[in-house]
Design an enzyme around this catalytic site. Sequence first.
Site, PDB file in Angstrom:
ATOM      1  N   TYR A  53       0.945  -1.223  -0.114  1.00 51.52           N
ATOM      2  CA  TYR A  53      -0.161  -0.020  -0.102  1.00 51.52           C
ATOM      3  C   TYR A  53       0.832   1.317   0.096  1.00 51.52           C
ATOM      4  CZ  TYR A  53      -4.078  -2.933   1.045  1.00 51.52           C
ATOM      5  OH  TYR A  53      -5.045  -3.720   1.129  1.00 51.52           O
ATOM      6  N   SER A 211     -13.818  -4.143  -0.025  1.00 47.24           N
ATOM      7  CA  SER A 211     -14.560  -3.145  -1.248  1.00 47.24           C
ATOM      8  C   SER A 211     -16.132  -3.651  -0.820  1.00 47.24           C
ATOM      9  CB  SER A 211     -14.396  -3.790  -2.430  1.00 47.24           C
ATOM     10  OG  SER A 211     -14.976  -2.888  -3.491  1.00 47.24           O
ATOM     11  N   PRO A 212     -16.418  -3.324   0.484  1.00 44.46           N
ATOM     12  CA  PRO A 212     -17.832  -3.701   0.884  1.00 44.46           C
ATOM     13  C   PRO A 212     -18.933  -2.697   0.257  1.00 44.46           C
ATOM     14  CG  PRO A 212     -16.562  -2.509   2.720  1.00 44.46           C
ATOM     15  CD  PRO A 212     -15.865  -2.844   1.597  1.00 44.46           C
ATOM     16  N   LEU A 217     -20.066   2.110  -5.691  1.00 42.11           N
ATOM     17  CA  LEU A 217     -21.510   2.408  -6.365  1.00 42.11           C
ATOM     18  C   LEU A 217     -22.630   2.024  -5.558  1.00 42.11           C
ATOM     19  CD1 LEU A 217     -20.341   0.428  -9.798  1.00 42.11           C
ATOM     20  CD2 LEU A 217     -21.096   2.694  -9.445  1.00 42.11           C
ATOM     21  N   GLY A 219     -22.665   3.108  -2.152  1.00 44.39           N
ATOM     22  CA  GLY A 219     -22.220   4.387  -1.485  1.00 44.39           C
ATOM     23  C   GLY A 219     -23.414   5.374  -1.412  1.00 44.39           C
ATOM     24  N   GLY A 220     -24.195   5.357  -2.265  1.00 41.16           N
ATOM     25  CA  GLY A 220     -24.963   6.397  -2.580  1.00 41.16           C
ATOM     26  C   GLY A 220     -24.674   7.339  -3.971  1.00 41.16           C
TER      27      GLY A 220
END
Length: 323
Positions: A53, A211-212, A217, A219-220
């Site tokens: 990361y 990536s829950p 997409l 997430g609002g």
Amino acid sequence: MEYTSLGRTGLQVSKLCLGTMNFGPKTVEADSFKIMDKALALGINFFDTANVYGWKLGEGVTEQIVGRWFAQGGKRREQVVLATKVYGKMGKQPTDRGLSAYHIRRACEDSLRRLQTDHIDLYQMHHIDRSAPWEEIWQAMETLVAQGKVLYVGSSNFPGWQLARAQEAAKNRHFLGLVSEQSLYNLRARTIELEVIPACRAYGLGLIPWSPLGGGLLGGMKEKVSGSRRMDEDTLKEYLEARKQIEAYEALCERLGEQPADVALAWLLANPVVTAPIIGPRTLDQLKGSLRALKIHLKTGTLKELDQLFPGPGGEAPEAYAW
């Protein structure tokens, strides 16, 4: 905050896991520190990172940020169940990646140095390495456990049959083996329901979904599309392809009186195989907002509606609601 066991272990972790992938590339160090401080204050004790990361070859940027946060003291390290990963390319040499015993040992030492700690609580294999036999991998991990540098071992992005191979090999060595699997899992990405989740159930592995929110997409999108927030081209393309599905989902969330992101997390938390979805907040507000999901208990009827909107790989999977 609510806590649960990490798979079949006695280790208690928060039901939300703080993902740190944004620390460095998208969130500056000072703000990253504030997010980690706030996470601890909210009771989140499970932090996830990886040596790759930061996306600068061999630097481990994000691990370094987490390490400098630990170095501030205040018992920060003692309060955190720390998870990091090994596998990714960390240098230009052919030995600087994978799951050879050679690389596992060196990568662990490097992560410990960057994280400014003497042990890793959950050391996860970031991907399967088909060139490394399980005898070699487990020998290397057993050594790290015996040295006290690693407490538990997990996997990430493993297929179900490799989870089975790993556990059977570990059992033959009288070793605990894997305690968790970290997989892509959300309402729009349910492939792991075919083999990975059954393997996790059979072997007592905790499931840590990444990536829950389906890359944002879930997430609002209505707010993002109508507002001034910019979307990258890939996200916009995905949204346009799934627009009717997403709009129907957001209408359902509106009827529930809940935010789409919270419902997406609550759907994951309704599955007892799931230990803790990884949330990757870029701001304090995003972090605090995620806690609402813990208070949402989706009814069977709502779960079926979601299943119809986002069918699993086997269509409507009735057993999904018997988890």
